[in-house]
Design an enzyme around this catalytic site. Sequence first.
Site, PDB file in Angstrom:
ATOM      1  N   CYS A 198     -16.303  30.008  53.976  1.00 18.74           N
ATOM      2  CA  CYS A 198     -15.347  31.040  54.383  1.00 18.74           C
ATOM      3  C   CYS A 198     -16.077  32.367  54.439  1.00 18.74           C
ATOM      4  O   CYS A 198     -16.866  32.695  53.549  1.00 18.74           O
ATOM      5  CB  CYS A 198     -14.201  31.101  53.369  1.00 18.74           C
ATOM      6  SG  CYS A 198     -13.203  32.601  53.478  1.00 18.74           S
TER       7      CYS A 198
ATOM      8  N   CYS B  61      -7.336  32.055  53.014  1.00 13.81           N
ATOM      9  CA  CYS B  61      -7.126  33.417  53.527  1.00 13.81           C
ATOM     10  C   CYS B  61      -7.080  33.496  55.048  1.00 13.81           C
ATOM     11  O   CYS B  61      -6.773  34.557  55.605  1.00 13.81           O
ATOM     12  CB  CYS B  61      -8.209  34.358  52.998  1.00 13.81           C
ATOM     13  SG  CYS B  61      -9.858  34.045  53.686  1.00 13.81           S
TER      14      CYS B  61
ATOM     15  N   TYR C 112       0.838  -1.200   0.000  1.00 19.15           N
ATOM     16  CA  TYR C 112       0.000   0.000   0.000  1.00 19.15           C
ATOM     17  C   TYR C 112       0.875   1.252   0.000  1.00 19.15           C
ATOM     18  O   TYR C 112       0.635   2.206  -0.762  1.00 19.15           O
ATOM     19  CB  TYR C 112      -0.930  -0.003   1.223  1.00 19.15           C
ATOM     20  CG  TYR C 112      -1.792   1.227   1.323  1.00 19.15           C
ATOM     21  CD1 TYR C 112      -1.336   2.370   1.988  1.00 19.15           C
ATOM     22  CD2 TYR C 112      -3.053   1.261   0.747  1.00 19.15           C
ATOM     23  CE1 TYR C 112      -2.109   3.511   2.061  1.00 19.15           C
ATOM     24  CE2 TYR C 112      -3.839   2.403   0.821  1.00 19.15           C
ATOM     25  CZ  TYR C 112      -3.365   3.522   1.478  1.00 19.15           C
ATOM     26  OH  TYR C 112      -4.139   4.655   1.546  1.00 19.15           O
TER      27      TYR C 112
ATOM     28  N   GLU D 207     -27.164  -0.905  18.194  1.00 23.44           N
ATOM     29  CA  GLU D 207     -25.787  -0.602  17.808  1.00 23.44           C
ATOM     30  C   GLU D 207     -24.965  -0.308  19.056  1.00 23.44           C
ATOM     31  O   GLU D 207     -25.509  -0.105  20.143  1.00 23.44           O
ATOM     32  CB  GLU D 207     -25.731   0.636  16.907  1.00 23.44           C
ATOM     33  CG  GLU D 207     -26.685   0.640  15.747  1.00 23.44           C
ATOM     34  CD  GLU D 207     -26.797   2.016  15.114  1.00 23.44           C
ATOM     35  OE1 GLU D 207     -27.931   2.478  14.900  1.00 23.44           O
ATOM     36  OE2 GLU D 207     -25.745   2.634  14.850  1.00 23.44           O
TER      37      GLU D 207
ATOM     38  N   LYS E 124     -22.781   2.169  21.367  1.00 26.18           N
ATOM     39  CA  LYS E 124     -22.691   3.612  21.627  1.00 26.18           C
ATOM     40  C   LYS E 124     -21.212   3.959  21.798  1.00 26.18           C
ATOM     41  O   LYS E 124     -20.634   3.785  22.864  1.00 26.18           O
ATOM     42  CB  LYS E 124     -23.480   4.012  22.867  1.00 26.18           C
ATOM     43  CG  LYS E 124     -23.529   5.521  23.050  1.00 26.18           C
ATOM     44  CD  LYS E 124     -24.379   5.928  24.234  1.00 26.18           C
ATOM     45  CE  LYS E 124     -24.449   7.448  24.305  1.00 26.18           C
ATOM     46  NZ  LYS E 124     -23.138   8.098  24.397  1.00 26.18           N
TER      47      LYS E 124
ATOM     48  N   LYS F 236     -32.723   1.813  18.281  1.00 28.40           N
ATOM     49  CA  LYS F 236     -33.540   2.628  17.381  1.00 28.40           C
ATOM     50  C   LYS F 236     -34.657   1.787  16.761  1.00 28.40           C
ATOM     51  O   LYS F 236     -34.448   0.617  16.428  1.00 28.40           O
ATOM     52  CB  LYS F 236     -32.683   3.202  16.244  1.00 28.40           C
ATOM     53  CG  LYS F 236     -31.531   4.081  16.704  1.00 28.40           C
ATOM     54  CD  LYS F 236     -30.661   4.509  15.537  1.00 28.40           C
ATOM     55  CE  LYS F 236     -29.476   5.337  16.002  1.00 28.40           C
ATOM     56  NZ  LYS F 236     -28.552   5.685  14.907  1.00 28.40           N
TER      57      LYS F 236
ATOM     58  N   LYS G 149     -27.307   3.244  28.659  1.00 31.55           N
ATOM     59  CA  LYS G 149     -25.946   3.430  29.165  1.00 31.55           C
ATOM     60  C   LYS G 149     -25.547   2.291  30.109  1.00 31.55           C
ATOM     61  O   LYS G 149     -26.365   1.762  30.857  1.00 31.55           O
ATOM     62  CB  LYS G 149     -25.843   4.772  29.911  1.00 31.55           C
ATOM     63  CG  LYS G 149     -26.199   5.998  29.072  1.00 31.55           C
ATOM     64  CD  LYS G 149     -25.159   6.291  28.022  1.00 31.55           C
ATOM     65  CE  LYS G 149     -23.916   6.894  28.614  1.00 31.55           C
ATOM     66  NZ  LYS G 149     -24.075   8.257  29.101  1.00 31.55           N
TER      67      LYS G 149
ATOM     68  N   SER H 296     -29.436  15.097  20.200  1.00 33.34           N
ATOM     69  CA  SER H 296     -28.861  14.105  21.106  1.00 33.34           C
ATOM     70  C   SER H 296     -29.916  13.036  21.388  1.00 33.34           C
ATOM     71  O   SER H 296     -31.047  13.125  20.914  1.00 33.34           O
ATOM     72  CB  SER H 296     -28.412  14.774  22.402  1.00 33.34           C
ATOM     73  OG  SER H 296     -29.480  15.501  22.967  1.00 33.34           O
TER      74      SER H 296
END
Length: 671
Positions: free
Chosen positions: A426, A411, A35, A113, A115, A290, A314, A81
């Site tokens: 603080c 401080c 190649y 599929e 992710k 899907k 997920k 999304s």
Amino acid sequence: MEPIEQQLTELRTTLRHHEYLYHVMDAPEIPDAEYDRLMRELRELEAQRPDLITPDSPTQRVGAAPLTAFNQIRHEVPMLSLDNVFDEESFLAFNKRVQDRLKSTENVIWCCELKLDGLAVSILYENGVLVSAATRGDGTTGEDITSNVRTIRAIPLKLHGDNIPARLEVRGEVFLPQAGFEKINEDARRTGGKVFANPRNAAAGSLRQLDPRITAKRPLTFFCYGVGILEGGELPDTHLGRLLQFKAWGLPVSDRVTLCDSPQAVLDFYRNVEKDRPTLGFDIDGVVIKVNSLALQEQLGFVARAPRWAVAFKFPAQEQMTFVRDVEFQVGRTGAITPVARLEPVQVAGVLVSNATLHNADEIERLGLRIGDKVVIRRAGDVIPQVVNVVLSERPEETRPIVFPTHCPVCGSDVERVEGEAVTRCTGGLICGAQRKESLKHFVSRRAMDVDGMGDKIIDQLVEREYVHTPADLFRLTAGKLTGLDRMGPKSAQNVVNALEKAKATTFARFLYALGIREVGEATAAGLAAYFGTLEALQTATIDELQKVPDVGIVVATHVFNFFAEESNRDVIGQLLAEGVHWPAPVVINVQEVDSPFAGKTVVLTGSLSQMSRDDAKARLAALGAKVAGSVSKKTDLVIAGEAAGSKLAKAQELGITVIDEAEMIRLLGA
């Protein structure tokens, strides 16, 4: 045709064929050395006749000059999304919603599929030739990365085959295989270069190089998973059919795409992929599911930012065990003191984790945590490391208690914990360098004053060198003073000064948000700005008057009142105005003069809208005299419920508040 033209055409065709076999079919016919020889021959011939070089030649993947900045590309079809689910119960609920909307009891055919954990990109082909590529960006506008995408050998510069549409925008994920990631980091450690935390960061960093020749050296690859623009041609009427057509045209597609004819089959696919995840050779963070039929996809439609016909399932956050070596205390913008665990570094979900937030003293007590303990670390959402629990059965003999400071670690000011709050703060205010830094970083941030080019490191130096004490001091900076900062040349310094000048023109809502008043986020700032109209009216408002603003209760009202009661805050505001910060005069809507069913009403939107975006709906309601609030209370007059409305709808029904749907809202908007 000249003999050299014929030779060039044959070489390009041969090289494209072998690129297709290697990257798409995973079945190379020739060794890499052959190649490389063919590529060298092509380069030599093109050097003899540069007038015959074509944009889609395999040699043109690395030839673009370095960019000085990324141009913007507006997506003709928005890059939406996906909604997420995180467990089987949530997926089954999603499956039921789809069936209910389709009014069908038959199983949906799902296309499943991987992710991929990379960078979403859009690639436009015209008459089969790659003409542009862009990042997702905000879904509407992305960065032009055409020159860099052309260097990725898996992406064909020219599609091959028949019936290619006149304009075809393919969408997919650019990612870096783990072997390539390890090689990049190995080289970086050897040469003192940047070491990336994970393959996704490396892929993003490689794709956003200003010099495409650097991108060309990174072993990026690509899988196609969808389509945007389609003009002058047709595609199959199923998602899987489209992926197979893309593959036939030379676009790489994952070999793990599977059709599932039942929810159980989807769950089996999910479990199998999760089991195979460590051996894939590249990072994924779940599976994408899907509806396979395009006709059913069209019937299901979209919500504001996502399709109803797809979901990302997920994987659970990954966990690892390690030791807490120390605990340090960080001071935030509002003085909140946050304990941070310093850990024995450990790989969690592909990232080397050495720190984890402990949130506050209550969380430390809940965990029963001591310095030296063995703990379980989780990357929640695969992003933020947190301590899940202490492994008490393996507690070492020598551990030490965690002692919360009685004085600010930066401080030295006293710290206080208000009764009823979990946070210790603080009391130093702007005399505290840490608070000053974080306040200024917030002030210049994109959603606040939006000072382009003024990053965290610049703010850190400005505070450490005592150049800046208040936000007003930023607008007094000169290019000469900025040039003295680390890694800041004259041109960069002038750009920052120009950005500060540009930022002076803002909106009342952005200005209020930039001030960093406790508990005042973007939505509350917008509500205060819309209700009072002018700074003078807001500064003199009483706590009772402030509570008349939608979404503002006694706590927020007290914080706002106390902020404007503080003389030093009023002084800083005066200085900002004196330096030229300004915004348009308010457009006063007299609700008595507005002929609208929404005039003078406090309205809450809940659920997903299908006919317009939530922002558009808010703007149109406000233009008709409505006050749009973010939560339901006794002061709410009307609730507009879209798809999948939840707790706000339930509360409205409980309080007896009038509820209408999206169709009725649209009818009334046009009334």
